[in-house]
Design a protein around this motif. Sequence first.
Motif, short mmCIF file in Angstrom:
data_model
loop_
_atom_site.label_atom_id
_atom_site.label_comp_id
_atom_site.label_asym_id
_atom_site.label_seq_id
_atom_site.Cartn_x
_atom_site.Cartn_y
_atom_site.Cartn_z
N GLN A 35 0.84 -1.18 0.00
CA GLN A 35 0.00 0.00 0.00
C GLN A 35 0.88 1.24 0.00
OE1 GLN A 35 -2.97 0.13 3.10
NE2 GLN A 35 -4.20 1.59 1.95
N GLU A 40 -4.82 2.45 -2.64
CA GLU A 40 -5.39 1.26 -2.03
C GLU A 40 -4.35 0.14 -1.98
OE1 GLU A 40 -10.07 1.86 -3.41
OE2 GLU A 40 -8.93 0.13 -4.10
N ARG A 41 -4.59 -0.79 -1.09
CA ARG A 41 -3.71 -1.94 -1.00
C ARG A 41 -3.84 -2.76 -2.28
NH1 ARG A 41 -3.44 -5.58 4.41
NH2 ARG A 41 -3.23 -3.44 5.20
#
Length: 117
Positions: A35, A40-41
């Motif tokens: 991340q 976003e991851r």
Amino acid sequence: VQLQASGGGLVQAGGSLRLSCAASGRTFYMGWFRQAPGKEREFVAAIHWSGTYTRYADSVKGRFTISRDNAKNTAYLQMNSLEPEDTAVYYCAAGTQPLVSGSYDYSGQGTLVTVSS
């Protein structure tokens, strides 16, 4: 299962780092997500217990290699030709699914990788 990640640090672009993820027990799939700030991851790589299944995000193919040592319940992520875009907190994950879909049962604390230009 508890996961302990290590190996992050500061490296110049073009350099290499190796991340490790030690699990407290046996896992089917192990892998990594990352991340970056403000993002976003995202999935990075995954490997099955047998070692015969590996998957990589398109952005890291040819540069990163995932492996595991089942005797140590540990997975490794060898990262070569690092780019500033690889800068992120890397999270180790594990579970019964291949991880590439974003699903996992266990996740460890992150380790920061910073690539300077």
